[in-house]
Every structure is written in structure tokens, then in C-alpha cells.
Design a protein around this motif. Sequence first.
Motif, PDB file in Angstrom:
ATOM      1  N   ARG A  78      -1.024   1.963   1.464  1.00  0.00           N
ATOM      2  CA  ARG A  78      -2.434   1.800   1.136  1.00  0.00           C
ATOM      3  C   ARG A  78      -3.038   3.096   0.600  1.00  0.00           C
ATOM      4  NH1 ARG A  78      -2.727  -0.200   6.748  1.00  0.00           N
ATOM      5  NH2 ARG A  78      -2.001  -2.344   6.725  1.00  0.00           N
ATOM      6  N   VAL A  79      -4.058   2.959  -0.234  1.00  0.00           N
ATOM      7  CA  VAL A  79      -4.817   4.111  -0.692  1.00  0.00           C
ATOM      8  C   VAL A  79      -6.135   4.145   0.081  1.00  0.00           C
ATOM      9  CG1 VAL A  79      -3.780   4.196  -2.978  1.00  0.00           C
ATOM     10  CG2 VAL A  79      -5.803   2.781  -2.598  1.00  0.00           C
ATOM     11  N   LEU A  80      -6.712   5.333   0.216  1.00  0.00           N
ATOM     12  CA  LEU A  80      -7.912   5.489   1.033  1.00  0.00           C
ATOM     13  C   LEU A  80      -9.110   4.744   0.441  1.00  0.00           C
ATOM     14  CD1 LEU A  80      -8.712   6.823   3.678  1.00  0.00           C
ATOM     15  CD2 LEU A  80      -9.384   8.853   2.398  1.00  0.00           C
ATOM     16  N   ASP A  81      -9.106   4.521  -0.866  1.00  0.00           N
ATOM     17  CA  ASP A  81     -10.199   3.782  -1.490  1.00  0.00           C
ATOM     18  C   ASP A  81     -10.357   2.387  -0.897  1.00  0.00           C
ATOM     19  OD1 ASP A  81     -10.767   5.891  -3.112  1.00  0.00           O
ATOM     20  OD2 ASP A  81     -10.101   4.960  -4.983  1.00  0.00           O
ATOM     21  N   LEU A  82      -9.280   1.825  -0.368  1.00  0.00           N
ATOM     22  CA  LEU A  82      -9.348   0.481   0.201  1.00  0.00           C
ATOM     23  C   LEU A  82     -10.267   0.417   1.409  1.00  0.00           C
ATOM     24  CD1 LEU A  82      -5.591  -0.595   0.078  1.00  0.00           C
ATOM     25  CD2 LEU A  82      -7.431  -1.382  -1.412  1.00  0.00           C
ATOM     26  N   TYR A  83     -10.520   1.552   2.039  1.00  0.00           N
ATOM     27  CA  TYR A  83     -11.373   1.599   3.218  1.00  0.00           C
ATOM     28  C   TYR A  83     -12.837   1.860   2.851  1.00  0.00           C
ATOM     29  CZ  TYR A  83      -7.016   1.818   5.876  1.00  0.00           C
ATOM     30  OH  TYR A  83      -5.785   1.538   6.424  1.00  0.00           O
ATOM     31  N   SER A  84     -13.142   1.757   1.566  1.00  0.00           N
ATOM     32  CA  SER A  84     -14.511   1.973   1.079  1.00  0.00           C
ATOM     33  C   SER A  84     -14.945   0.765   0.257  1.00  0.00           C
ATOM     34  CB  SER A  84     -14.577   3.250   0.236  1.00  0.00           C
ATOM     35  OG  SER A  84     -13.974   3.035  -1.036  1.00  0.00           O
ATOM     36  N   ASP A  85     -15.976   0.931  -0.534  1.00  0.00           N
ATOM     37  CA  ASP A  85     -16.460  -0.144  -1.385  1.00  0.00           C
ATOM     38  C   ASP A  85     -15.720  -0.235  -2.710  1.00  0.00           C
ATOM     39  OD1 ASP A  85     -17.527   2.339  -2.147  1.00  0.00           O
ATOM     40  OD2 ASP A  85     -19.250   1.414  -3.126  1.00  0.00           O
ATOM     41  N   LEU A  86     -14.695   0.585  -2.908  1.00  0.00           N
ATOM     42  CA  LEU A  86     -13.979   0.589  -4.180  1.00  0.00           C
ATOM     43  C   LEU A  86     -12.785  -0.354  -4.196  1.00  0.00           C
ATOM     44  CD1 LEU A  86     -13.970   4.377  -5.148  1.00  0.00           C
ATOM     45  CD2 LEU A  86     -15.761   2.654  -5.443  1.00  0.00           C
ATOM     46  N   GLY A  87     -12.297  -0.748  -3.023  1.00  0.00           N
ATOM     47  CA  GLY A  87     -11.118  -1.593  -2.968  1.00  0.00           C
ATOM     48  C   GLY A  87     -11.212  -2.591  -1.835  1.00  0.00           C
ATOM     49  N   THR A 324      10.091  15.789  -7.713  1.00  0.00           N
ATOM     50  CA  THR A 324       9.869  14.869  -8.821  1.00  0.00           C
ATOM     51  C   THR A 324       9.437  13.509  -8.278  1.00  0.00           C
ATOM     52  OG1 THR A 324      12.191  14.162  -8.811  1.00  0.00           O
ATOM     53  CG2 THR A 324      11.605  15.994 -10.274  1.00  0.00           C
ATOM     54  N   TRP A 325       8.907  12.682  -9.163  1.00  0.00           N
ATOM     55  CA  TRP A 325       8.580  11.303  -8.787  1.00  0.00           C
ATOM     56  C   TRP A 325       9.886  10.585  -8.510  1.00  0.00           C
ATOM     57  CZ3 TRP A 325       3.623   9.202  -8.427  1.00  0.00           C
ATOM     58  CH2 TRP A 325       2.591  10.050  -8.843  1.00  0.00           C
ATOM     59  N   ASN A 326       9.999  10.072  -7.311  1.00  0.00           N
ATOM     60  CA  ASN A 326      11.262   9.533  -6.829  1.00  0.00           C
ATOM     61  C   ASN A 326      11.050   8.081  -6.416  1.00  0.00           C
ATOM     62  OD1 ASN A 326      13.452   8.791  -5.221  1.00  0.00           O
ATOM     63  ND2 ASN A 326      13.753  10.859  -4.441  1.00  0.00           N
ATOM     64  N   LYS A 327      11.760   7.182  -7.038  1.00  0.00           N
ATOM     65  CA  LYS A 327      11.559   5.749  -6.796  1.00  0.00           C
ATOM     66  C   LYS A 327      11.769   5.380  -5.334  1.00  0.00           C
ATOM     67  CE  LYS A 327      12.773   1.225  -8.703  1.00  0.00           C
ATOM     68  NZ  LYS A 327      13.565   0.529  -9.740  1.00  0.00           N
ATOM     69  N   SER A 328      12.707   5.998  -4.671  1.00  0.00           N
ATOM     70  CA  SER A 328      13.018   5.644  -3.293  1.00  0.00           C
ATOM     71  C   SER A 328      11.906   6.015  -2.323  1.00  0.00           C
ATOM     72  CB  SER A 328      14.322   6.328  -2.853  1.00  0.00           C
ATOM     73  OG  SER A 328      14.151   7.743  -2.791  1.00  0.00           O
ATOM     74  N   ARG A 329      11.003   6.901  -2.736  1.00  0.00           N
ATOM     75  CA  ARG A 329       9.922   7.334  -1.850  1.00  0.00           C
ATOM     76  C   ARG A 329       8.697   6.424  -1.934  1.00  0.00           C
ATOM     77  NH1 ARG A 329      10.997  11.438   1.811  1.00  0.00           N
ATOM     78  NH2 ARG A 329       9.305  12.811   1.203  1.00  0.00           N
ATOM     79  N   LYS A 330       8.745   5.426  -2.816  1.00  0.00           N
ATOM     80  CA  LYS A 330       7.736   4.374  -2.885  1.00  0.00           C
ATOM     81  C   LYS A 330       6.337   4.875  -3.243  1.00  0.00           C
ATOM     82  CE  LYS A 330      10.264   1.350   0.279  1.00  0.00           C
ATOM     83  NZ  LYS A 330      10.863   0.572  -0.791  1.00  0.00           N
ATOM     84  N   PHE A 331       6.278   5.852  -4.130  1.00  0.00           N
ATOM     85  CA  PHE A 331       4.970   6.276  -4.613  1.00  0.00           C
ATOM     86  C   PHE A 331       4.225   5.110  -5.263  1.00  0.00           C
ATOM     87  CE2 PHE A 331       7.580  10.172  -5.047  1.00  0.00           C
ATOM     88  CZ  PHE A 331       6.860  10.991  -4.218  1.00  0.00           C
ATOM     89  N   PHE A 332       4.984   4.192  -5.862  1.00  0.00           N
ATOM     90  CA  PHE A 332       4.347   3.174  -6.673  1.00  0.00           C
ATOM     91  C   PHE A 332       3.802   2.009  -5.861  1.00  0.00           C
ATOM     92  CE2 PHE A 332       6.984   5.524  -9.594  1.00  0.00           C
ATOM     93  CZ  PHE A 332       6.050   5.817 -10.563  1.00  0.00           C
ATOM     94  N   ARG A 333       3.752   2.163  -4.547  1.00  0.00           N
ATOM     95  CA  ARG A 333       3.051   1.160  -3.751  1.00  0.00           C
ATOM     96  C   ARG A 333       1.557   1.209  -4.042  1.00  0.00           C
ATOM     97  NH1 ARG A 333       6.037  -0.279   1.428  1.00  0.00           N
ATOM     98  NH2 ARG A 333       4.401  -1.853   1.480  1.00  0.00           N
ATOM     99  N   ILE A 334       1.121   2.285  -4.723  1.00  0.00           N
ATOM    100  CA  ILE A 334      -0.274   2.315  -5.152  1.00  0.00           C
ATOM    101  C   ILE A 334      -0.545   1.163  -6.131  1.00  0.00           C
ATOM    102  CG2 ILE A 334      -0.022   3.797  -7.177  1.00  0.00           C
ATOM    103  CD1 ILE A 334      -2.526   5.268  -6.251  1.00  0.00           C
ATOM    104  N   TYR A 335       0.503   0.751  -6.835  1.00  0.00           N
ATOM    105  CA  TYR A 335       0.415  -0.381  -7.747  1.00  0.00           C
ATOM    106  C   TYR A 335       1.154  -1.530  -7.071  1.00  0.00           C
ATOM    107  CZ  TYR A 335       1.507  -3.233 -11.888  1.00  0.00           C
ATOM    108  OH  TYR A 335       1.643  -4.259 -12.781  1.00  0.00           O
ATOM    109  N   GLY A 336       0.552  -2.088  -6.038  1.00  0.00           N
ATOM    110  CA  GLY A 336       1.239  -3.106  -5.262  1.00  0.00           C
ATOM    111  C   GLY A 336       0.293  -4.156  -4.727  1.00  0.00           C
ATOM    112  N   GLN A 337       0.874  -5.131  -4.059  1.00  0.00           N
ATOM    113  CA  GLN A 337       0.115  -6.278  -3.588  1.00  0.00           C
ATOM    114  C   GLN A 337      -0.996  -5.894  -2.629  1.00  0.00           C
ATOM    115  OE1 GLN A 337       0.686  -9.303  -4.674  1.00  0.00           O
ATOM    116  NE2 GLN A 337       2.853  -9.693  -4.993  1.00  0.00           N
ATOM    117  N   ARG A 338      -0.822  -4.815  -1.880  1.00  0.00           N
ATOM    118  CA  ARG A 338      -1.790  -4.477  -0.844  1.00  0.00           C
ATOM    119  C   ARG A 338      -2.969  -3.677  -1.375  1.00  0.00           C
ATOM    120  NH1 ARG A 338       2.742  -2.562   3.589  1.00  0.00           N
ATOM    121  NH2 ARG A 338       3.381  -4.633   4.275  1.00  0.00           N
TER     122      ARG A 338
END
Length: 598
Positions: A78-87, A324-338
Motif C-alpha cells: 500500500r501507499v500512504l496516500d490510500l490513508y488520505s482523501d487521495l486514494g 537498482t529497481w528489482n522485480k523481486s522486491r515488488k516495488f510495482f505493487r504501487i501499480y496494483g489491485q490494492r
Amino acid sequence: MRHCLKNILSAGILMYMVAACEDLKFGDAFLDKPLSVEINIDTIFSNKIHSEQALNQFYKSLPDFMPTASSGCRPEGRVLDLYSDLGYSGEIPWKSGVVNASTGKGALPYNLFANSEIMGDPFFGIRKAYIYLENIDRVPDMTEDEKNIRKAEAKVVIATHYIQMIRFLGGVPWIDHAYKPDETFLFPRMTLEETVRKTIALLDEAAAILPWYTSEEEYGHMTAAAAKALKLRLLLFVASPLFNASEPYFSGQAADERLTWYGDYSEQRWRDALDAGLEFLRLNKQNSNYYQMENTGNPRADFRTGYFVKGNREVVMPTFRDGTWNKSRKFFRIYGQRNKPRASYANMFQWIDGTDFSWEQVNDPDPNNEHYNQPFFNKEGKTVRDIRLYETLMVNGDSWTPPENLQMWNGGKHGPTKYDQRTLYGYGYRKFIQDYNSNGTMVYGYPYSCPWIRMPEIYLSVAEAMNQLGIATQKDEFDCTAYDYLNMIRRRAGITKDVTAEMVTAGTALTEFLLDERAREFGQEDCRYYDMVRYKKGNDWVTIPLEKLLITGNKNKQNYATEISDEEFYYWKEHWYLFPFPVTEINKRYGLIQNPGY
């Protein structure tokens, strides 16, 4: 009484596991040859190379606002914006209305006891930093200047963790050394005022020793600029109404003992914040304005460089989870269902001429209305809104993985489906993932850097403090008003018309505008939630009706309509402005007083 707070205080016979140090590098050479076995404290501090790896142990504890897979600084993807009025997310406590001292660590966006060796865990980082401080003088092949600089870096790391704890918890216990197992101690919370005072002292001590900026090889190490920027961030937060008020945000023992507020309102706290901001600008000027916003005249590219490109001079303080940006570290959960941004967030991004955006204007068929059915691009395909919208959110028709554009309509390639609802409200998160595709080829392997503090925060913080002091229209020592600082950021975004005191009057109106400007500039950068908390706007922001953008049509033409959802909403309770201490820690009876309401 011997109590260990998540084992943070015990130095004992220390064993360092540094096998994973290669994950985190500073510059191009830091920790190129990590150790691969457990070694004891005597070996760690027997030479400079090993001690640098000990340095890495507390650096990797620094917070990072990118999501993680299941634990850490931002749990559950999750990103912190989800806990506000932005998400919005149906998986966070605001949806159920249940938050208490037993709430699981995966539910809240800050974990006081996250995991012993993961970024964002304050006590892991503080413990490692104090062990380093208490042993670095043993290293024979380091000069005194080198040791002093590294000690100062450790102090800034400690202060960073305390700032995070203050923003989420208020006054907290203070650790001033690495406790040994045979030490007997009580561990009470300090008052908010004392916690702030000690944190500022660490930052000032460090800034007096550290360089204003580092060499390329040392990039990522703490600097005097980082220390002074952190000082400004902290003083602005504690000057705000949550802590700086005539009455506490919520009554209880913690409030009575001044753990969750100062006990009064003082204009001087805003003056202290302004002084900290001007001090930063003054020192930066003395260093040839080393830190400055990226501004080559290409608004979108400049904004992207400022928040994304490692090593740029707009970032005053970076943090690193990986090299570096590493796929296994799941940075891209920012672009995800949650993670779903609200349509009302996109509405905050104005037209390029600086006027407010509205769907009424988009839907007005008047022949003279240049924006009719063109909310994002004109007939020539050029952007018509604040350029930060297109970098922050996925927007219908914008460029995506070449050669295609985003197809956000129902039935479109990037529109919501039964199984993929990341764009359910008409937009998706985009910042940091760039032109993401299934293979991640646009970003994976690119140098990683989290822009923990950028120069626009300095300017907007100074503007806010000036406004709170009633001097928004007065020029400061740099010949700037609060409006000048605000317009610096907006001009870089390509907005063609400046904000003036006639358009937005000083005082409450300007405060609200500045808070929205911070949302536009710092989407997904851990800003809006803290602004909501410090201005006590939870009930005003979090509970607003959830707006969706409905897009229909095909590749040739799309139609837009908005809809309010009655089924998706957040609760808000006033004691949620600060989080609870875990009940497991309260029950250990080492002096913690719970925050009010829990």
C-alpha cells in the motif's frame, strides 16, 4: 526490571550478519565487497572496510515510501496516500472503522516493530547506529575527521527515525546508547517537547560537522543539507494544529502529560519553522545553490527527473532500498489491485493556465468552450492540464509503453475488469513506475533512489510558515514572498499563470491552496497523509464521498461521466491522528503510556 523493546537495546556479544549488504549501495563503490559470514563486533571494527559495512546496517533501516510485499515501511503493497482523501482501499482500517492497540502490523502504514532487518524499523536502525557510534573510535585505519563525519551520519539516521515516530506517535521513549543485557532501566515516554528538542539537537550537532553535499562516490550518505531539511520538516509538523493548539486533539492521560501536544499554542513555533527554512536556503546559497529544482524548460521531463532520476540535485535527501529497481522486491505493487487513486484527486490538477478544473466545463457543449470533452488533451493531442497529473496518475490517452497509449475506457486494454480493478475509479497510480509493462523493461535495472526530501518541500514549507505568521506578502531576505515560493513550483510544472494575493487571499485560503499544491507535487511521496494529520483534517478529507470517473467508448472517441459511490467510504475517529503503541509493549510495563482513545 529488565525489559527489551523488541530486543533493540541489547548489545551483548554482537554478531553482525552482513550477507545482504550488496543490496544497498551508495555512489558506485560503497560496499562493493560485502562480507558473507557472521563476524563478531571486534572484527567489524578492526578496519575501515568492515566498519563501512556496519554503517550500511543502520542506513538500510531508513524509511522508504515505496510499497513492499508484506512487511516493512509500507506493508501489504500500500501507499500512504490510500490513508488520505487521495486514494481508497477496502483493506485498511478506515474502511472497517476499527483501529486499536491490537491492530495487526499489516493494517497500519507505520510499524514500530516492523521486522529486525528491514527498512523503516526505527529501533533496529537506532540500535545499529548507537553500536556504531560507540565502537567506531576503535577502527585504526580511519582519520579523526572520517570518524567524526561517520558519527554525524549516524546521528542523522537516528533523528530521521525519531521524526517518523513523532509524526505517527507523538512523544516517545528516548534511547541514548546501546543498552547491555545486565542494565536495569525504565523506559517511559518523553514529552513531545522534549522529544522534539532532543531530535533537533542531534540534527544540529550533525550539521555542524557534515559537508553540505557529498562527492559522487559518497552519494546517499547524510549531509548537512539533509540534517537541516529534516529539521525544517519536523518543526513545520510540530508547529501545526495537531500539536500546537489551545487544547489537545483528544483528551486522556497522554494528553495530560503533554505526550501528544505541547500544552498550548505558540506563534513562536511557526517562527522556528520559518527560521529553519530560511537557514536552509541561506546555507544553500553559501554553497552556490547546490540544491535546486530541475528546470530545463521541459516541464514533464524536469518533474520526472526531480522525483525519479538518482543523483539529481533537486533531491536533498535520498534513501535506498536497493541499488537498482528489482522485480523481486515488488516495488510495482504501487501499480496494483490494492492501490486505487480517487477521481477527486485527479480533479485537483488544474488547467495549464492555473484555473480550476471542473467536469461541468468539460461537459459544456458551448462552441466557445475549448475544453468540451477534452479533459486531458486538446485536438492536437497536447496536454491541457498541470503536467504533474500525467506523471502522477495513469490518464486516458496518455503515452504508455511505446507505441501504445493508455486505453482507460470500459473494455479498453487498461480499463477496469472483473479481475483487474486498479483503474476502477478512472485512473491508476503511475509515479515511479514510468511506462510500466508486464516485463518491467522500462524501469527494471534502473538505478534506484527514493526522494525522501526534494527542494519543492523546502519552498512550500517556507511559504506555509510565512502565511501562518501573517507575512505571506512580505519579501524575505531572498526577496521572495510566500506567493513567489509557491509559483516557483507551479512554473516548473508548466502552469502559465502565477497565483497572486488577489486570486488566493493570505490566511486560510492560502493554507488550503498550499496543502493542495503539496498534494499535486508530492503524490505517492508520503505527504498528503501527514498534512491531513497535522491540520486535523481527517473528518474533512477522509470521509468525502468517493468519486469515480466512468469512461466509455472506443479508440476513436471516449465519453466521460462522474459518479459518486455510496457503498465505498471511510470512517474517521478523532483519536486516529496518532497511532497506538502495540498492546504487547504496553503490557511489558516499562513505562509506556498509551495514546488517548486506545
